[in-house]
Write a protein that holds these residues in place. Structure first.
Motif: not given
Ligand SMILES: [Zn+2]
Length: 362
Positions: A74-78
């Motif tokens: 699931i989308f991870n903000t770096p």
């Protein structure tokens, strides 16, 4: 008599426990110890220490616990740190609370969790001619609710002093969809809001994506604020609020904290690329945001400060005329130049948050 400033968003314990910053040390020393480190973009460029807060007169703040759960695939903000289970995320917030408690024992901080403590603390700061030894009051909040494993844990968190929750942070969360994602609350989110309402925990709408924002307003009937949120009309991006959202917040008697993160002050800012020097981002842009909310409201009773100055960035992404958080005390002069009266300025610098809490806790 000292003038008090109230900053409604700082990630103090995240800085202590994840950035490994001893905030009880002078800012020069904190920066010195980070020289040569390259693991994070704001190394040696931090602007927040407890001493600098006192120098600026910031005697009260809302301070977070923060620990996102990052589900696989699931989308991870770096730029946001995360944990592989909700249990780990919960434990991380407990470590952060342990740091706040230790700072309390040291006389650096004091937790404020009810009206009586709030009044006493305000009185202490306003009656002291020298605030350099006073503890800073903090109201405990949770930025992103992923670490709440189930509603039993919410009650535990409340008993630790938790008084405000922003259900989401970046991306899809367990309870709501946050910045840079889209989606509604679902069953989880609705039961969280219901339980928050029962415990009288303030809803922080900051970081809710538009769908979750509107659904949260419908489903939650208690006091709500946006601790650190700027205006989309000035800086177009989903992280900021559209005028209709701000108006809906005003109708609910919310207070909106202006953020000092340059990415939310200058349109088109690219993290790690754009610089304060090339854009000239300054405290004047912060004042522009404050003024925008005041113009929409028609008065000064809803705009305030939620600086976020230790929220994963330092001088490389902050107003150019801000060396440390102490420079929050330059804002009153800038507001005055814009025509704001003394009482407007007091509203914005601290009274709006105080009035909100008096009502919420009264
Ligand atoms: Zn934030």
């Amino acid at each position: 008599m000292a003038k008090l400033i109230f900053d409604a968003h700082l990630d103090l314990s995240m800085n202590a426990m994840e950035w490994n910053r001893d905030l009880s040390k002078p800012i020069a020393e904190i920066r010195e110890r980070e020289k040569g480190l390259t693991d994070l973009p704001d190394r040696a460029k931090g602007t927040v220490s407890l001493e600098e807060m006192r120098k600026g007169g910031i005697g009260l703040c809302v301070a977070t616990t923060i620990a996102p759960y990052k589900r696989p695939g699931i989308f991870n903000t770096p730029f946001v740190q995360g944990w592989n289970s909700q249990e780990q995320a919960w434990a991380q917030t407990q470590g952060q609370i342990a740091w706040y408690r230790t700072m309390e024992e040291k006389g650096e901080l004091v937790q404020i969790s009810n009206l009586k403590e709030l009044k006493a603390h305000q009185q202490l700061w306003e009656s002291s001619s020298d605030v350099s030894k006073l503890p800073i009051g903090y109201i405990l909040s949770l930025e992103g609710a992923d670490s709440i494993i189930n509603m039993k844990y919410l009650e535990k968190a409340y008993n630790n002093g938790l008084r405000a929750i922003g259900p989401a942070h970046y991306g899809p969360g367990v309870y709501a969809f946050g910045t840079d994602s889209t989606g509604g609350l679902g069953e989880n989110g609705r039961s969280l809001l219901k339980e928050m309402e029962r415990l009288e925990i303030i809803l922080d709408t900051t970081h809710l994506c538009d769908d979750s924002f509107w659904e949260a307003l419908e489903n939650y009937h208690g006091p709500l604020w946006a601790s650190h949120n700027n205006c989309r009309s000035l800086v177009p991006n989903n992280r900021q609020y559209a005028d209709e959202q701000i108006k809906a917040l005003l109708e609910r008697e919310a207070v909106i904290g202006t953020v000092f993160d340059a990415t939310m002050l200058i349109p088109g800012w690219e993290r790690g690329k754009t610089t304060p020097e090339e854009t000239g981002v300054g405290l004047k842009h912060v004042v522009q945001q404050i003024d925008y909310v005041c113009q929409l409201a028609g008065h000064s009773k809803h705009a305030a400060i939620g600086s976020d100055l230790d929220g994963g960035f330092g001088k490389e992404q902050a107003p150019i005329d801000l060396e440390t958080i102490a420079d929050l005390n330059k804002i009153p002069e800038l507001l005055k130049e814009k025509g704001y009266s003394e009482s407007d300025i007091d509203n914005i610098m601290y009274k709006n948050w105080l009035r909100f809490l008096e009502k919420a806790w009264g």
